[in-house]
Design an enzyme around this catalytic site. Structure first.
Site, PDB file in Angstrom:
ATOM      1  N   GLU A 130      44.697   4.150 -26.844  1.00  0.00           N
ATOM      2  CA  GLU A 130      46.049   4.560 -26.577  1.00  0.00           C
ATOM      3  C   GLU A 130      46.768   4.675 -28.029  1.00  0.00           C
ATOM      4  O   GLU A 130      46.391   4.231 -29.168  1.00  0.00           O
ATOM      5  CB  GLU A 130      46.845   3.808 -25.667  1.00  0.00           C
ATOM      6  CG  GLU A 130      46.897   2.192 -26.293  1.00  0.00           C
ATOM      7  CD  GLU A 130      47.291   1.308 -25.297  1.00  0.00           C
ATOM      8  OE1 GLU A 130      46.888   1.354 -23.974  1.00  0.00           O
ATOM      9  OE2 GLU A 130      48.468   0.494 -25.466  1.00  0.00           O
TER      10      GLU A 130
ATOM     11  N   ARG B  92      44.216  -9.109 -19.956  1.00  0.00           N
ATOM     12  CA  ARG B  92      45.177  -9.866 -20.155  1.00  0.00           C
ATOM     13  C   ARG B  92      44.900 -11.078 -20.920  1.00  0.00           C
ATOM     14  O   ARG B  92      44.099 -11.978 -20.154  1.00  0.00           O
ATOM     15  CB  ARG B  92      46.186 -10.100 -18.967  1.00  0.00           C
ATOM     16  CG  ARG B  92      47.600 -10.088 -19.395  1.00  0.00           C
ATOM     17  CD  ARG B  92      48.272 -10.438 -17.735  1.00  0.00           C
ATOM     18  NE  ARG B  92      48.738  -8.980 -17.342  1.00  0.00           N
ATOM     19  CZ  ARG B  92      48.691  -9.037 -15.960  1.00  0.00           C
ATOM     20  NH1 ARG B  92      48.182  -9.743 -15.158  1.00  0.00           N
ATOM     21  NH2 ARG B  92      49.037  -7.594 -15.641  1.00  0.00           N
TER      22      ARG B  92
ATOM     23  N   HIS C  94      41.845  -3.568 -24.334  1.00  0.00           N
ATOM     24  CA  HIS C  94      41.377  -2.677 -23.135  1.00  0.00           C
ATOM     25  C   HIS C  94      40.030  -2.326 -23.602  1.00  0.00           C
ATOM     26  O   HIS C  94      39.487  -2.401 -24.926  1.00  0.00           O
ATOM     27  CB  HIS C  94      42.249  -1.206 -23.208  1.00  0.00           C
ATOM     28  CG  HIS C  94      43.318  -1.216 -22.885  1.00  0.00           C
ATOM     29  ND1 HIS C  94      44.036  -1.762 -21.840  1.00  0.00           N
ATOM     30  CD2 HIS C  94      44.575  -1.057 -23.708  1.00  0.00           C
ATOM     31  CE1 HIS C  94      45.399  -1.870 -21.775  1.00  0.00           C
ATOM     32  NE2 HIS C  94      45.750  -1.382 -23.152  1.00  0.00           N
TER      33      HIS C  94
HETATM   34 ZN    ZN Z   1      47.689  -1.403 -23.871  1.00  0.00          ZN
END
Ligand code: ZN
Length: 314
Positions: free
Chosen positions: A114, A191, A96
């Site tokens: 995160e 991705r 990210h």
């Molecule tokens: Zn993630």
């Protein structure tokens, strides 16, 4: 005094999802491939809604915009997103962006730092956490040549483990893991590798190699978070991480514990057991799978019973 705000989650189908959100938490899930429970979310891609009380039926985003006194925050949007993920199969390897990159390249979205609390893991289950490339050039070469074994670092996990995943970290949950994730409120994922999987229509999912290479931190920098453990009568509070993005704690309640009111609003997810929240003669039962927000200044209050919760604030 304000009331605690209990929230109704939103569920998401994923090709790697399963049925553990039902088995472990008793949620009514929409399919046998349910991957994500967006438990406390004001993100436009899936908002939780207030379950009961004076704000019943209001989305968290509308509550945030219409009742700033409950939150007393300087943030423009509700900055956090709490999810429970059921990785019944491997998730794609991904990365990210940070706030600066997402702000410019993703229409002003937040970046995504995160962290994961491992709720459940099959023996031997692994995550991908970081990489072994020494330079951007090597990172790009290994990605383009598909040298995944050389590139990706794997870590075996067990229930109770905690992982901090700053933006720029290559990562993936592996098969057989259930996590509670606390993250910045963002839905931007680049991705890198999807195990060449095809969906029911025979399509592969899109990869975002150039952006991923751009935002991946090289060489890998593992950020150490020092746990702080505070014992008080009836509760143990472990602080896993405390930084500019969020503070995340585990609360283990056994008996009755007194908590002071906080100058931050608190997000609380019950991940095991059951108990009760009480304040000023009002009592609220707490069950595994409940998610609630205590508005800023709520309390003092008592927690009793035997349960575990993940609590977070900005
Ligand atoms: Zn993630």
């Amino acid at each position: 005094m304000n009331q605690p705000i209990f929230l109704e989650p939103v569920f998401k189908d994923r090709i790697w999802g399963g049925t553990k959100l039902k088995e472990l938490f008793g949620y009514e899930i929409p399919s046998d491939q349910t991957g994500e429970c967006w438990a406390v979310s004001a993100h436009p891609n899936g908002q939780s809604v207030v379950k009961e009380g004076p704000y019943k039926g209001t989305s968290l985003g509308d509550l945030w915009a219409g009742h700033p006194e409950l939150f007393n925050s300087n943030s423009k949007v509700f900055p956090l997103l709490t999810k429970i993920l059921d990785a019944s199969d491997d998730l794609s390897v991904q990365v990210h962006p940070d706030d600066a990159y997402a702000g410019v390249n993703e229409n002003g979205e937040l970046g995504k730092t995160e962290c994961w609390y491992i709720v459940d893991a099959e023996p031997g289950a692994e995550i991908i956490y970081g990489h072994g490339a020494d330079s951007k050039e090597q990172l790009a070469d290994w990605i383009h040549q598909g040298k995944w074994d050389q590139l990706l670092s794997k870590v075996e996990v067990k229930p109770g483990d905690f992982f901090y995943v700053p933006s720029g970290t290559l990562h993936a949950l592996g098969k057989g893991i259930v996590v509670l994730e606390t993250q910045q409120s963002s839905d931007t994922t680049y991705r890198v590798y999807d195990y060449d999987r095809k969906d029911s229509e025979g399509n592969t999912r899109e990869l975002h190699l150039e952006k991923a290479i751009e935002v991946t931190t090289v060489p890998q920098a593992y950020v150490k978070t020092n746990y702080k453990v505070a014992n008080q009568p009836g509760a143990v509070v472990t602080t896993f991480v405390e930084n500019e993005f969020f503070t995340v704690q585990k609360w283990e309640v056994g008996g009755t514990a007194d908590f002071k009111s906080s100058d931050k609003y608190l997000i609380i997810s019950i991940i095991a057991g059951e108990g009760e929240l009480s304040a000023e003669g009002h009592k609220y039962p707490l069950h595994k799978g409940d998610h609630l927000i205590l508005p800023v200044g709520y309390g003092p209050y008592q927690l009793s019973g035997k349960f575990e919760a993940i609590a977070s604030h900005e």
